[in-house]
Design a protein around this motif. Structure first.
Motif, PDB file in Angstrom:
ATOM      1  N   PRO A  37     -55.254   4.324  -9.374  1.00  0.00           N
ATOM      2  CA  PRO A  37     -54.868   5.490 -10.097  1.00  0.00           C
ATOM      3  C   PRO A  37     -54.162   6.860  -9.735  1.00  0.00           C
ATOM      4  CG  PRO A  37     -57.030   5.930  -9.249  1.00  0.00           C
ATOM      5  CD  PRO A  37     -56.513   4.725  -8.524  1.00  0.00           C
ATOM      6  N   MET A  38     -53.352   7.209 -10.620  1.00  0.00           N
ATOM      7  CA  MET A  38     -52.311   8.275 -10.038  1.00  0.00           C
ATOM      8  C   MET A  38     -52.527   9.705 -10.756  1.00  0.00           C
ATOM      9  SD  MET A  38     -49.225   9.633 -10.854  1.00  0.00           S
ATOM     10  CE  MET A  38     -48.115   8.985 -12.095  1.00  0.00           C
ATOM     11  N   HIS A  39     -52.533  10.519 -10.017  1.00  0.00           N
ATOM     12  CA  HIS A  39     -52.850  11.892 -10.562  1.00  0.00           C
ATOM     13  C   HIS A  39     -51.620  12.408 -11.069  1.00  0.00           C
ATOM     14  CE1 HIS A  39     -56.772  11.312  -8.901  1.00  0.00           C
ATOM     15  NE2 HIS A  39     -56.344  10.884  -7.763  1.00  0.00           N
ATOM     16  N   GLU A  63     -56.194   5.682  -4.458  1.00  0.00           N
ATOM     17  CA  GLU A  63     -55.735   6.847  -5.212  1.00  0.00           C
ATOM     18  C   GLU A  63     -54.375   6.993  -4.783  1.00  0.00           C
ATOM     19  OE1 GLU A  63     -58.213  10.406  -5.482  1.00  0.00           O
ATOM     20  OE2 GLU A  63     -59.247   9.330  -4.441  1.00  0.00           O
ATOM     21  N   ASP A  64     -53.307   7.059  -5.795  1.00  0.00           N
ATOM     22  CA  ASP A  64     -51.877   7.603  -5.269  1.00  0.00           C
ATOM     23  C   ASP A  64     -52.084   9.069  -5.515  1.00  0.00           C
ATOM     24  OD1 ASP A  64     -49.466   8.338  -5.566  1.00  0.00           O
ATOM     25  OD2 ASP A  64     -48.681   6.702  -6.697  1.00  0.00           O
ATOM     26  N   ALA A  65     -52.089   9.991  -4.508  1.00  0.00           N
ATOM     27  CA  ALA A  65     -52.239  11.153  -4.660  1.00  0.00           C
ATOM     28  C   ALA A  65     -50.956  12.052  -4.243  1.00  0.00           C
ATOM     29  CB  ALA A  65     -53.603  11.592  -3.793  1.00  0.00           C
ATOM     30  N   ALA A  66     -49.844  11.218  -4.252  1.00  0.00           N
ATOM     31  CA  ALA A  66     -48.632  11.762  -4.131  1.00  0.00           C
ATOM     32  C   ALA A  66     -48.238  13.126  -4.653  1.00  0.00           C
ATOM     33  CB  ALA A  66     -47.549  10.753  -4.467  1.00  0.00           C
ATOM     34  N   GLU A  67     -48.728  13.277  -5.827  1.00  0.00           N
ATOM     35  CA  GLU A  67     -48.482  14.437  -6.792  1.00  0.00           C
ATOM     36  C   GLU A  67     -49.534  15.444  -6.508  1.00  0.00           C
ATOM     37  OE1 GLU A  67     -47.113  12.941 -10.585  1.00  0.00           O
ATOM     38  OE2 GLU A  67     -45.652  11.732  -9.843  1.00  0.00           O
ATOM     39  N   SER A  68     -50.461  15.108  -6.152  1.00  0.00           N
ATOM     40  CA  SER A  68     -51.892  16.168  -6.329  1.00  0.00           C
ATOM     41  C   SER A  68     -52.380  16.796  -4.873  1.00  0.00           C
ATOM     42  CB  SER A  68     -52.829  15.289  -6.615  1.00  0.00           C
ATOM     43  OG  SER A  68     -53.317  14.404  -6.045  1.00  0.00           O
ATOM     44  N   LEU A  87     -50.418  10.306   0.080  1.00  0.00           N
ATOM     45  CA  LEU A  87     -49.635  11.452  -0.177  1.00  0.00           C
ATOM     46  C   LEU A  87     -48.190  11.401   0.229  1.00  0.00           C
ATOM     47  CD1 LEU A  87     -51.957  14.235   1.938  1.00  0.00           C
ATOM     48  CD2 LEU A  87     -51.870  13.862  -0.440  1.00  0.00           C
ATOM     49  N   SER A  88     -47.617  12.055  -0.571  1.00  0.00           N
ATOM     50  CA  SER A  88     -46.035  12.160  -0.309  1.00  0.00           C
ATOM     51  C   SER A  88     -45.574  13.457  -0.081  1.00  0.00           C
ATOM     52  CB  SER A  88     -45.276  11.714  -1.703  1.00  0.00           C
ATOM     53  OG  SER A  88     -43.744  12.019  -1.434  1.00  0.00           O
ATOM     54  N   PHE A  89     -44.759  13.695   0.920  1.00  0.00           N
ATOM     55  CA  PHE A  89     -44.031  14.842   1.505  1.00  0.00           C
ATOM     56  C   PHE A  89     -42.666  14.857   1.078  1.00  0.00           C
ATOM     57  CE2 PHE A  89     -47.555  14.432   5.074  1.00  0.00           C
ATOM     58  CZ  PHE A  89     -48.538  14.970   4.150  1.00  0.00           C
ATOM     59  N   ASN A  90     -42.076  14.056   0.254  1.00  0.00           N
ATOM     60  CA  ASN A  90     -40.953  14.067  -0.537  1.00  0.00           C
ATOM     61  C   ASN A  90     -40.210  15.366  -0.535  1.00  0.00           C
ATOM     62  OD1 ASN A  90     -38.599  12.646  -1.041  1.00  0.00           O
ATOM     63  ND2 ASN A  90     -39.187  12.533  -3.216  1.00  0.00           N
ATOM     64  N   GLY A  91     -38.996  15.515  -0.953  1.00  0.00           N
ATOM     65  CA  GLY A  91     -38.460  16.872  -0.802  1.00  0.00           C
ATOM     66  C   GLY A  91     -38.926  17.531  -2.278  1.00  0.00           C
ATOM     67  N   ASN A  92     -39.256  16.681  -3.285  1.00  0.00           N
ATOM     68  CA  ASN A  92     -39.784  17.256  -4.513  1.00  0.00           C
ATOM     69  C   ASN A  92     -41.182  17.778  -4.574  1.00  0.00           C
ATOM     70  OD1 ASN A  92     -40.591  14.889  -4.455  1.00  0.00           O
ATOM     71  ND2 ASN A  92     -39.839  14.388  -6.610  1.00  0.00           N
ATOM     72  N   LYS A  93     -42.047  17.442  -3.718  1.00  0.00           N
ATOM     73  CA  LYS A  93     -43.521  17.512  -3.607  1.00  0.00           C
ATOM     74  C   LYS A  93     -43.873  18.833  -3.350  1.00  0.00           C
ATOM     75  CE  LYS A  93     -44.319  13.365  -5.222  1.00  0.00           C
ATOM     76  NZ  LYS A  93     -42.826  12.909  -5.063  1.00  0.00           N
ATOM     77  N   VAL A  94     -45.220  19.142  -3.249  1.00  0.00           N
ATOM     78  CA  VAL A  94     -45.970  20.697  -3.127  1.00  0.00           C
ATOM     79  C   VAL A  94     -45.506  21.123  -2.093  1.00  0.00           C
ATOM     80  CG1 VAL A  94     -47.744  21.998  -3.152  1.00  0.00           C
ATOM     81  CG2 VAL A  94     -47.642  20.097  -4.682  1.00  0.00           C
TER      82      VAL A  94
HETATM   83  C1  LIG Z   1     -46.909   9.172  -8.075  1.00  0.00           C
HETATM   84  C2  LIG Z   1     -46.057   8.964  -7.239  1.00  0.00           C
HETATM   85  N1  LIG Z   1     -46.255   7.668  -6.193  1.00  0.00           N
HETATM   86  C3  LIG Z   1     -45.425   7.661  -5.208  1.00  0.00           C
HETATM   87  C4  LIG Z   1     -44.114   8.615  -5.047  1.00  0.00           C
HETATM   88  C5  LIG Z   1     -43.299   8.013  -3.795  1.00  0.00           C
HETATM   89  O1  LIG Z   1     -43.635   8.884  -2.789  1.00  0.00           O
HETATM   90  P1  LIG Z   1     -42.248   8.811  -1.675  1.00  0.00           P
HETATM   91  O2  LIG Z   1     -41.254   9.626  -2.268  1.00  0.00           O
HETATM   92  O3  LIG Z   1     -42.632   9.698  -0.641  1.00  0.00           O
HETATM   93  O4  LIG Z   1     -42.134   7.463  -1.270  1.00  0.00           O
HETATM   94  C6  LIG Z   1     -44.186   9.512  -5.756  1.00  0.00           C
HETATM   95  C7  LIG Z   1     -42.829  10.454  -5.515  1.00  0.00           C
HETATM   96  O5  LIG Z   1     -42.061  10.298  -5.092  1.00  0.00           O
HETATM   97  C8  LIG Z   1     -44.935   9.750  -6.839  1.00  0.00           C
HETATM   98  O6  LIG Z   1     -44.448  10.999  -7.810  1.00  0.00           O
END
Ligand SMILES: Cc1ncc(COP(=O)(O)O)c(C=O)c1O
Length: 267
Positions: A37-39, A63-68, A87-94
């Motif tokens: 599941p993705m938040h 859990e895909d908590a990348a956004e949460s 979790l994601s620490f990509n440039g667009n994240k929290v």
């Molecule tokens: C729900 C979700 N999963 C995975 C990712 C991938 O994360 P990353 O860019 O850190 O690989 C993202 C955003 O980039 C995302 O929004």
């Protein structure tokens, strides 16, 4: 916005055969291993029923908590319900480290294995280089990690500002017809990672004109990502017959500016 546990349940009833070793797709014969599941946009999905479904069908919950990051489900942080989560620490994240992310797990052995596999699976030794598994070099470089440490200190401030911004949007759109500002579900406290406007159904065909208009004013607005089952490479994958809710939401959803800076006092 998230995975609907009732629909998942009906889908699994239809396609899954559960044996001692796990569940299999009756049509393809392949093992069904996990539910992911993705938040969406930082709004937690209803996790309790998903945990129950996974238990009954012997599936791992990931859990895909990348956004949460900073979002809570029934008082506890997202990413705590399954076998593991990301979790994601990509440039667009929290918070960002420039790139990269983190694996979360409450299972010590799995945590040790994740650490081992992501750091080339080298067996600790003073001088020899033995790798006992197929490993990966997924280390977060120190410079990025240092940035992450500084960012994490500011997480409460970022979340406060993002929630403040959401409140401002809620007030601003309250009296406007044809559109609704999307708010957190009753069971959750969301980080409002990306703010969402939902056009009423009868305005869905005007989404692109609205996007054009907002962007022409120098304000960034965007549609949701293309749904996965509509992407070419996944078209032939097994899927539910009825994905109407996702399709409907995608057609009339607009993401509007969401940076924490916009929620700062006096911004
Ligand atoms: C729900 C979700 N999963 C995975 C990712 C991938 O994360 P990353 O860019 O850190 O690989 C993202 C955003 O980039 C995302 O929004």
């Amino acid at each position: 916005m998230g995975l609907d546990s009732r629909k998942l349940e009906r889908y699994l009833e239809d396609i899954a055969e559960t044996r001692a070793e796990g569940s299999f797709n009756r049509k393809t014969g392949r093992r069904i291993r996990a539910v992911v599941p993705m938040h969406t946009f930082g709004h937690p999905v209803d996790l309790d029923p998903l945990v129950e479904t996974c238990r009954r069908y012997r599936l791992e919950l990931v859990e895909d908590a990348a956004e949460s990051l900073g979002s809570y489900y029934k008082g506890k942080h997202t990413g705590n319900w399954g076998t593991a989560s990301a979790l994601s620490f990509n440039g667009n994240k929290v918070i960002t480290t420039g790139g990269g992310g983190a694996i979360l797990t409450n299972h010590d052995k799995l945590g040790d294995l994740a650490k081992h596999l992501t750091t080339t699976a080298r067996v600790p030794h003073k001088w020899s280089f033995i790798h006992d598994r197929l490993g990966f070099n997924y280390r977060l470089p120190n410079i990025n990690a240092a940035l992450g440490c500084a960012q994490i200190e500011r997480l409460p401030e970022f979340i406060r500002n993002k929630r403040e911004l959401a409140q401002n949007y809620l007030k601003a759109f309250a009296g406007i017809g044809g559109v609704r500002f999307f708010t957190e579900p009753d069971f959750a406290r969301s980080n409002y990672w990306l703010n969402v406007l939902l056009l009423d159904k009868h305005f869905a065909d005007q989404r692109d004109s609205v996007l054009d208009l907002i962007n022409s004013q120098g304000i960034k607005a965007r549609p949701a990502w293309t749904l996965m089952h509509e992407l070419d490479m996944y078209r032939s994958c097994p899927k539910m017959d009825n994905l109407d809710t996702a399709v409907d939401l995608e057609q009339r959803l607009i993401n509007i500016p969401s940076s924490a800076i916009l929620g700062e006092p006096h911004a």
